[in-house]
Design an enzyme around this catalytic site. Structure first.
Site, short mmCIF file in Angstrom:
data_model
loop_
_atom_site.label_atom_id
_atom_site.label_comp_id
_atom_site.label_asym_id
_atom_site.label_seq_id
_atom_site.Cartn_x
_atom_site.Cartn_y
_atom_site.Cartn_z
N HIS A 500 0.81 -0.98 0.08
CA HIS A 500 0.05 0.07 0.02
C HIS A 500 0.84 1.17 -0.11
O HIS A 500 0.52 2.14 -0.88
CB HIS A 500 -0.92 -0.01 1.28
N GLU A 501 1.95 1.17 0.82
CA GLU A 501 2.82 2.48 1.08
C GLU A 501 3.53 2.69 -0.26
O GLU A 501 3.92 3.81 -0.67
CB GLU A 501 3.57 2.43 2.32
N HIS A 504 1.77 4.47 -2.72
CA HIS A 504 1.72 5.92 -2.64
C HIS A 504 3.03 6.54 -3.33
O HIS A 504 3.44 7.85 -3.80
CB HIS A 504 1.91 6.58 -1.17
N HIS A 507 3.04 6.70 -7.00
CA HIS A 507 2.39 7.63 -7.28
C HIS A 507 3.08 8.72 -7.47
O HIS A 507 3.10 9.81 -8.46
CB HIS A 507 1.13 7.90 -6.38
ZN LIG Z 1 -2.63 5.25 2.35
#
Ligand SMILES: [Zn+2]
Length: 722
Positions: A500-501, A504, A507
């Protein structure tokens, strides 16, 4: 001579002297290395080797002073306002403060000790006043407004038009258009709210610290696994009650107890203690504070020209207005409640079979859900962990990034780049042609002074309008460091968080924009979790598991039978999870849609939940008197729905891959990068999503992901644009 040159020169002297606090304070021209531009490879990197806590305060103050001077120059420009001399000039301003704030943020979140806390207490109000000073600069606002109003005729690019719009809207939303008297009232409200937020948070913390369940007889630990017992003994010892066991009034202590304790009357006690935080009457009761916060927020919204606080908060989000967020929540609510009925029936059947002679109550839910999980899915967490080696999974993430994003990760020689702690490692990221994309800092281990949880942080945003600046991003987590030479093993949930991290981070790394304000993860609150939630899906692909989920002793990949069990259990307890979350999100939104009526929080909560048909076996994940997201600051007020909104996009986007050739489909990946990951906030997120998917996201994929029935008449399209 520019201020930057002066400071950069002085910094060299300070580093040579190995400056101490005294040396810094005594020097007539303060030599503060934090003020210097970043130098070295990769377009410059933070000089962590020269950073010290005592430099933070003077550097923040100098950074603010420099930024204000720059802004005054922009505001006082005698030339007519243009994009270049106003909006682009603003993008250029405040660079010293940006760099200092990055280092300050790293100290606050990962190296937090008494000295850092003292700086925080002193600087938080000053930083708040600083941003007020900018939004209340009338000459500056006039120039921004002039550029905004002529944006379509001025030959600006779409990105420039959006930046002008964003700058203008942010000023207006902060009260730039108000008259002097209204501005005065606004800043009174903001200050009053700041005080109430602090008090709210302190009250919750007080109830968490001051209440506990003490267990004196070992027999009362019945059902608790060894690790939970050991944890309770440790808490007791730390609180001077050695030889006993303490269940603290925090989520991490309470949830395992409710899951495993065989003692029903103790479960009820612990449950009541936890759900009544902030709601016990007396000095730490939050009800009056909530009433005041809601009234001040309603007044502020009116002052700023919005119907309610919710309308103000949602204006710049993807949802755009409260109604659309409500439509999504309501569409998911009914099927989620239906699933809860099934889950309760499964649990009741087990209780009846055991002749427990009970009806499932809220303090029974986690306990019987665990029994259902074992019976239905036969899944034991301890079977998975030996395959989850942190470093292997990190390599798995790199493999994913290479296959899907074309990014190559190469470790940076520690001797060549300074870090703020020896545990931190750095990788350079390159595209397939070998061009630098950015840097990725990885700080994986827990330590004293590091905040809990996991997060991504952008040290420097990507930009190109004044020269090609590469981004620097970091991922941070709190894994327990193993003994030297031993692999660090993590849980399946932790592995999901790791991916998940990293989502980011990707992104941020994918960002391909001109202006830093619009770069990378600087997007709407209900959109930012979409890329990261999407990344979680790659963990369970056979390509990652077969290559990287290897047993730490045998080196063998995780068996397919175990993977199947994990997948099967994926939709387990989704009724509970969804209703627990959604009841909080609905109350949050309804409280902020209620306008300026004087609200009694307990009564409002009770009546609203009854009207919604809240299952009596579940309590809100965050009851109103302890809802920190919403009342310890503005951040997630009228915004708790964001997680569901993002997950709606995530579920739908993942199906774009599964509908094509699968998770590694190159064409879908390209669409995703071109329209979501690389565009930052240069386009409206709804437009970006539509370009990626060829249509808006409906809720069908979300319902499939959670195992809920998909509505026949494909219900209100959740993430549809207006
Ligand atoms: Zn998050």
């Amino acid at each position: 001579m520019s201020l930057k040159t002066l400071i950069a020169g002085a910094a060299v002297a300070a580093s040579l002297a190995g400056a101490t606090a005294a040396a810094v304070d005594n020097s007539a021209a303060p030599a503060n290395p934090l003020l210097a531009p970043w130098t070295g490879p990769y377009g410059g990197v933070p000089a962590f080797d020269k950073a010290k806590v005592e430099y933070l305060k003077p550097a923040l103050e100098a950074g603010m002073a420099e930024a204000l001077a720059e802004i005054d120059r922009i505001a006082a420009n005698p030339e007519p306002a243009t994009f270049e001399n106003t909006i682009a000039a603003l993008e250029r301003s405040g660079r010293t403060l940006d760099r200092v704030s990055t280092v300050y943020g790293i100290y606050s979140s990962t190296l937090n000790d008494e000295a850092v806390q003292a700086v925080e207490r002193e600087m938080a109000p000053k930083l708040a006043a600083f941003s007020d000073q900018i939004t209340q600069n009338e000459a500056l606002f006039k120039r921004i407004a002039a550029v905004y109003e002529t944006r379509e005729k001025a030959g600006l690019t779409p990105e420039e038009q959006r930046l002008a719009w964003l700058r203008y809207t942010n000023f207006v939303r902060s009260g730039a258009k108000l008259d002097a008297q209204a501005k005065q009232r606004l800043s009174e409200i903001n200050q009053q709210l700041a005080g109430l937020y602090t008090k709210f948070g302190q009250n919750v913390l007080a109830d968490e610290n001051n209440e506990q369940l003490v267990i004196e007889n070992e027999a009362d630990l019945a059902g608790l696994p060894g690790a939970v017992r050991a944890g309770a003994a440790q808490v007791a010892e730390s609180r001077g009650q050695k030889g006993q066991w303490v269940i603290a009034n925090t989520r991490s202590s309470v949830e395992p107890f409710l899951t495993y304790s065989d003692r029903r009357e103790l479960r009820e006690k612990v449950w009541r203690m936890f759900v009544n935080r902030g709601d016990n009457g007396g000095a730490t009761d939050n009800n009056t504070i909530i009433t005041e916060i809601l009234q001040l927020r309603a007044e502020r919204a009116k002052l700023l020209g919005y119907e309610t606080h919710a309308h103000w908060r949602l204006e710049n989000t993807m949802a755009k207005n409260p109604q659309r967020a409500m439509e999504l929540m309501e569409a998911v609510w009914t099927p989620a409640v239906g699933r809860v009925r099934e889950e309760v029936a499964d649990m009741q059947a087990i209780a009846d079979k055991e002749s427990a002679g009970i009806k499932i109550e809220p303090w029974d839910y986690r306990y019987y859900a665990e029994k259902v999980r074992k019976a239905k899915y036969d899944l034991d967490e301890t079977e998975i962990t030996p395959y989850m080696q942190l470093e292997n999974l990190r390599e798995g993430m790199f493999y994913m990034a290479q296959q899907v994003f074309g990014f190559h990760f190469k470790p940076v020689d520690p001797a060549k780049l300074a870090v703020y702690h020896p545990d931190v490692r750095v990788w350079e990221v390159n595209d397939p042609k070998g061009n630098l994309v950015g840097l990725w800092y990885f700080d994986p281990y827990a330590r004293k002074g590091k905040r809990s949880g996991a997060w991504m942080n952008a040290y420097r945003a990507q930009e190109r309008f004044d020269g090609d600046v590469k981004t620097i991003v970091s991922n941070n987590s709190n894994f327990v460091k193993g003994s030297p030479g031993e692999p660090v093993l993590i849980s399946w949930k932790d592995a999901e968080t790791l991916f998940h991290e990293f989502g980011h981070a990707l992104h941020g790394l994918s960002s391909n924009v001109n202006y830093p304000t619009l770069a990378g993860t600087r997007v709407a609150r209900d959109y930012v979790e979409f890329p990261s939630q999407l990344l979680e899906h790659w963990l369970s692909t056979p390509e990652i598991l077969n290559r990287y989920a290897l047993h730490y002793q045998t080196g063998k990949p995780i068996p397919q039978a175990l993977v199947d069990k994990i997948k099967n259990a994926d939709r387990f307890n989704q009724g509970f999870d969804t209703v627990e979350y959604l009841s909080s999100a609905l109350i949050d939104m309804k409280l902020h849609l209620a306008g300026d009526q004087k609200i009694d929080p307990d009564k409002f909560e009770r009546e609203t939940l009854t009207a919604l048909g809240m299952p009596t076996e579940i309590v809100m994940r965050h009851r109103t008197p302890q809802f920190m997201h919403v009342f310890s600051g503005d951040g997630y007020s009228a915004g708790y729905y964001s997680y569901l909104w993002s997950d709606t996009l995530t579920a739908d986007a993942w199906e774009a891959f599964t509908e094509a050739s699968g998770p590694w489909d190159k064409a879908v990946a390209k669409q995703l990068i071109d329209n979501v990951f690389s565009v930052g906030n240069t386009i409206d997120p709804a437009d970006g999503y539509r370009s990626f998917r060829g249509r808006d996201a409906g809720i069908a994929a979300l319902m499939r992901k959670r195992g809920f029935p998909v509505p026949a008449a494909a219900a209100p399209a959740a993430a549809k644009s207006k």
